[in-house]
Design an enzyme around this catalytic site. Structure first.
Site, PDB file in Angstrom:
ATOM      1  N   GLY A   1       3.466 -13.563  51.761  1.00 12.48           N
ATOM      2  CA  GLY A   1       4.008 -12.217  51.586  1.00 12.48           C
ATOM      3  C   GLY A   1       5.486 -12.179  51.246  1.00 12.48           C
ATOM      4  N   VAL A   2       6.089 -13.342  50.929  1.00 12.86           N
ATOM      5  CA  VAL A   2       7.534 -13.357  50.675  1.00 12.86           C
ATOM      6  C   VAL A   2       7.860 -12.592  49.399  1.00 12.86           C
ATOM      7  CG1 VAL A   2       9.540 -14.812  50.158  1.00 12.86           C
ATOM      8  CG2 VAL A   2       7.941 -15.490  51.955  1.00 12.86           C
TER       9      VAL A   2
ATOM     10  N   TYR B   1       2.685  -9.921  38.550  1.00  7.72           N
ATOM     11  CA  TYR B   1       3.538  -8.734  38.616  1.00  7.72           C
ATOM     12  C   TYR B   1       2.833  -7.387  38.457  1.00  7.72           C
ATOM     13  CZ  TYR B   1       7.225 -12.140  38.756  1.00  7.72           C
ATOM     14  OH  TYR B   1       8.024 -13.180  39.140  1.00  7.72           O
TER      15      TYR B   1
ATOM     16  N   PHE C   1      15.783 -13.717  29.356  1.00 12.08           N
ATOM     17  CA  PHE C   1      16.591 -13.769  30.576  1.00 12.08           C
ATOM     18  C   PHE C   1      15.719 -14.245  31.710  1.00 12.08           C
ATOM     19  CE2 PHE C   1      14.881  -9.511  29.972  1.00 12.08           C
ATOM     20  CZ  PHE C   1      14.275  -9.245  31.187  1.00 12.08           C
TER      21      PHE C   1
HETATM   22  C1  LIG Z   1       4.666 -16.892  42.251  1.00 12.60           C
HETATM   23  C2  LIG Z   1       5.404 -16.735  43.554  1.00 12.60           C
HETATM   24  C3  LIG Z   1       6.747 -16.064  43.294  1.00 12.60           C
HETATM   25  C4  LIG Z   1       4.552 -15.851  44.496  1.00 12.60           C
HETATM   26  O1  LIG Z   1       5.219 -15.693  45.736  1.00 12.60           O
HETATM   27  P1  LIG Z   1       4.421 -15.584  47.121  1.00 12.60           P
HETATM   28  O2  LIG Z   1       5.436 -15.321  48.171  1.00 12.60           O
HETATM   29  O3  LIG Z   1       3.524 -16.729  47.265  1.00 12.60           O
HETATM   30  O4  LIG Z   1       3.554 -14.259  46.893  1.00 12.60           O
HETATM   31  P2  LIG Z   1       2.911 -13.340  48.032  1.00 12.60           P
HETATM   32  O5  LIG Z   1       2.528 -14.171  49.212  1.00 12.60           O
HETATM   33  O6  LIG Z   1       3.794 -12.173  48.291  1.00 12.60           O
HETATM   34  O7  LIG Z   1       1.597 -12.886  47.279  1.00 12.60           O
HETATM   35  C5  LIG Z   1       1.360 -11.602  46.789  1.00 12.60           C
HETATM   36  C6  LIG Z   1       0.007 -11.571  46.168  1.00 12.60           C
HETATM   37  O8  LIG Z   1       0.051 -12.224  44.904  1.00 12.60           O
HETATM   38  C7  LIG Z   1      -0.892 -13.293  44.864  1.00 12.60           C
HETATM   39  N1  LIG Z   1      -0.248 -14.368  44.117  1.00 12.60           N
HETATM   40  C8  LIG Z   1       1.012 -14.783  44.270  1.00 12.60           C
HETATM   41  N2  LIG Z   1       1.265 -15.771  43.408  1.00 12.60           N
HETATM   42  C9  LIG Z   1       0.156 -15.968  42.700  1.00 12.60           C
HETATM   43  C10 LIG Z   1      -0.184 -16.872  41.680  1.00 12.60           C
HETATM   44  N3  LIG Z   1       0.694 -17.748  41.201  1.00 12.60           N
HETATM   45  N4  LIG Z   1      -1.427 -16.805  41.181  1.00 12.60           N
HETATM   46  C11 LIG Z   1      -2.319 -15.918  41.671  1.00 12.60           C
HETATM   47  N5  LIG Z   1      -2.050 -15.027  42.657  1.00 12.60           N
HETATM   48  C12 LIG Z   1      -0.821 -15.075  43.162  1.00 12.60           C
HETATM   49  C13 LIG Z   1      -1.141 -13.640  46.310  1.00 12.60           C
HETATM   50  O9  LIG Z   1      -2.381 -14.252  46.478  1.00 12.60           O
HETATM   51  C14 LIG Z   1      -1.076 -12.273  46.959  1.00 12.60           C
HETATM   52  O10 LIG Z   1      -2.269 -11.563  46.724  1.00 12.60           O
HETATM   53  P3  LIG Z   1      -2.816 -10.444  47.729  1.00 12.60           P
HETATM   54  O11 LIG Z   1      -1.747  -9.383  47.806  1.00 12.60           O
HETATM   55  O12 LIG Z   1      -4.074  -9.983  47.088  1.00 12.60           O
HETATM   56  O13 LIG Z   1      -2.989 -11.161  49.033  1.00 12.60           O
HETATM   57  C15 LIG Z   1       5.626 -18.086  44.254  1.00 12.60           C
HETATM   58  O14 LIG Z   1       4.399 -18.681  44.449  1.00 12.60           O
HETATM   59  C16 LIG Z   1       6.522 -19.033  43.479  1.00 12.60           C
HETATM   60  O15 LIG Z   1       7.711 -19.032  43.663  1.00 12.60           O
HETATM   61  N6  LIG Z   1       5.933 -19.861  42.570  1.00 12.60           N
HETATM   62  C17 LIG Z   1       6.699 -20.798  41.781  1.00 12.60           C
HETATM   63  C18 LIG Z   1       7.726 -20.135  40.886  1.00 12.60           C
HETATM   64  C19 LIG Z   1       7.166 -19.009  40.065  1.00 12.60           C
HETATM   65  O16 LIG Z   1       6.095 -19.077  39.504  1.00 12.60           O
HETATM   66  N7  LIG Z   1       7.967 -17.938  39.997  1.00 12.60           N
HETATM   67  C20 LIG Z   1       7.631 -16.788  39.223  1.00 12.60           C
HETATM   68  C21 LIG Z   1       8.656 -16.699  38.164  1.00 12.60           C
HETATM   69  S1  LIG Z   1       8.313 -15.392  37.040  1.00 12.60           S
END
Ligand SMILES: CC(C)(COP(=O)(O)OP(=O)(O)OC[C@H]1O[C@@H](n2cnc3c(N)ncnc32)[C@H](O)[C@@H]1OP(=O)(O)O)[C@@H](O)C(=O)NCCC(=O)NCCS
Length: 405
Positions: A93-94, A124, A405
């Site tokens: 949930g971060v 997103y 960006f």
């Molecule tokens: C992608 C990222 C930012 C998600 O952060 P997180 O803290 O794990 O996300 P959350 O726990 O708040 O999840 C929110 C929801 O999104 C889903 N979700 C998050 N990342 C996901 C992913 N990569 N693929 C599929 N679902 C994802 C979670 O399952 C959750 O679903 P729910 O609300 O149905 O339970 C993190 O995994 C990350 O930093 N990844 C590597 C860097 C990256 O990809 N950054 C994005 C740059 S645009």
């Protein structure tokens, strides 16, 4: 139980949160030299961190900008330029907490729009962002010839690094936000973009076109990449073009003419070009231009739905009432009447129902309501309401961002 807190980061947390972001994106922590090169580009304000025991475990970064919308208005916006969660803290949930804090703060401060480029397309939508522009990758096989009658006036010159740093910000500003989706580039954007690209390792050079009136009116960055292989040693270099902008179609064509004329090059490629750029039809042989990819470019979020809808112009059709749902920013929920004279809240019956992310897809004119309804993203009281929405939201040019960006 929440075992982390989300808050704006402080000055001394800039470096650790940048390290966290690059590691989340599978890059290496920047050396002190690279950090210094970034030249203050990773700056406050606009950054929220998630902290566990006072150590950063997540970051959502952004900078203030503005976005052109259909009709020419330019609205205050936040460009979200870095989202990452430490690998041992994902799926707790971060990012949800960070996105909620960031968007709530933007709403409180009266920012109308937020936008980002997404590394993955599944993340997103749940936060109200939708794909609002697309970019095309083109591959042009030399030799090519421009058709007779394509503007050939003016001159092109190459800039060295210092000249480029000095000239490009003002030139971009003068070119202007002439398509919906284009964003203003704040001072901090430039060092981040230029320091690496124009370094020896980055390898990009900068070309500027001066128009027949003696004023600079277009620029592009380009670099040569060796494509010869052991099997095909005769393959000449490939020219990678990025960040090509011009004040007019003529200025853009003149810069392409220059880039196509560079000796020894076999192929010219460019990613994230406007999908409706008339590149093939500039040439005597349009098949020299291949579209090798079309991908999502800018993701948009309407932070203030009423403000955003009221600020753009619409085509000529009988008004349509939209009912918008917005889980993250409930103040946006409600019905909006959109017509040729503008948009406002209403109590009238809804013609179309949709979520905030789908409204963001319609907003800049990239998608037709009838297409999104086919995908189940819009519920329509009547098929003809969809046709009216198609006409209202249509734009003469496809939206395009053109800034990474
Ligand atoms: C992608 C990222 C930012 C998600 O952060 P997180 O803290 O794990 O996300 P959350 O726990 O708040 O999840 C929110 C929801 O999104 C889903 N979700 C998050 N990342 C996901 C992913 N990569 N693929 C599929 N679902 C994802 C979670 O399952 C959750 O679903 P729910 O609300 O149905 O339970 C993190 O995994 C990350 O930093 N990844 C590597 C860097 C990256 O990809 N950054 C994005 C740059 S645009």
């Amino acid at each position: 139980m929440t075992d982390f807190v989300v808050r704006p980061i402080t000055e001394d947390e800039l470096r650790p949160t940048f390290d966290l972001l690059v590691e989340a994106l599978h890059d290496r922590r920047p050396s002190d030299e690279r950090w210094a090169q970034a030249d203050g580009a990773w700056a406050l304000p606009g950054k929220f961190g998630a902290f566990a025991e006072n150590r950063p475990v997540g970051i959502a970064s952004g900078f203030a900008t503005s976005i052109a919308v259909p009709g020419g208005a330019v609205l205050p916006a936040q460009a979200v330029d870095g989202v990452g969660v430490r690998a041992d803290w994902t799926r707790r949930g971060v990012v949800t907490a960070l996105m909620t804090a960031q968007l709530t703060d933007l709403a409180d401060r009266g920012t109308t729009l937020a936008c980002l480029h997404a590394s993955e397309a599944v993340i997103y939508g749940r936060f109200g962002y939708g794909i609002a522009t697309s970019g095309r990758t083109v591959r042009v096989n030399r030799p090519v010839q421009l058709r007779e009658g394509v503007e050939a006036g003016g001159a092109v010159r190459l800039l060295d690094t210092d000249e480029a740093r000095a000239a490009l910000p003002a030139l971009y500003e003068r070119i202007g936000l002439h398509r919906p989706g284009m964003i203003a580039r704040p001072e901090t954007w430039w060092p981040m973009a230029l320091s690496y690209r124009l370094s020896r390792e980055g390898g990009y050079r900068v070309a500027v076109h001066t128009g027949p009136d003696g004023r600079d009116d277009a620029f592009a960055m380009f670099k040569s990449v060796d494509q010869a292989t052991a099997a095909e040693p005769e393959h000449g270099p490939l020219l990678e073009v990025r960040d090509l902008h011009g004040a007019s179609p003529e200025a853009i064509a003149a810069l392409w003419r220059f880039l196509f004329s560079i000796d020894l090059v076999a192929t010219v490629t460019s990613r994230f070009r406007p999908v409706d750029e008339p590149l093939g039809v500039l040439l005597t042989d349009p098949r020299r231009v291949r579209t090798t990819d079309v991908e999502d470019d800018l993701w948009l979020r309407l932070v203030d739905v009423a403000g955003a809808l009221a600020a753009r112009t619409y085509g000529d059709a009988t008004p349509v009432v939209f009912e918008v749902d917005d889980r993250l920013l409930p103040a946006n929920r409600g019905r909006y009447r959109v017509g040729p004279d503008g948009a406002e809240r209403t109590d009238a019956e809804a013609d179309l129902r949709l979520d905030a992310d789908t409204l963001a897809m319609l907003y800049l004119g990239e998608w037709r309501a009838s297409t999104l309804a086919q995908a189940g993203r819009i519920t329509a009281a009547t098929p003809e309401a969809l046709q009216r929405a198609d006409t209202l939201f249509a734009t003469a040019e496809r939206p395009w961002c053109g800034t990474y960006f």
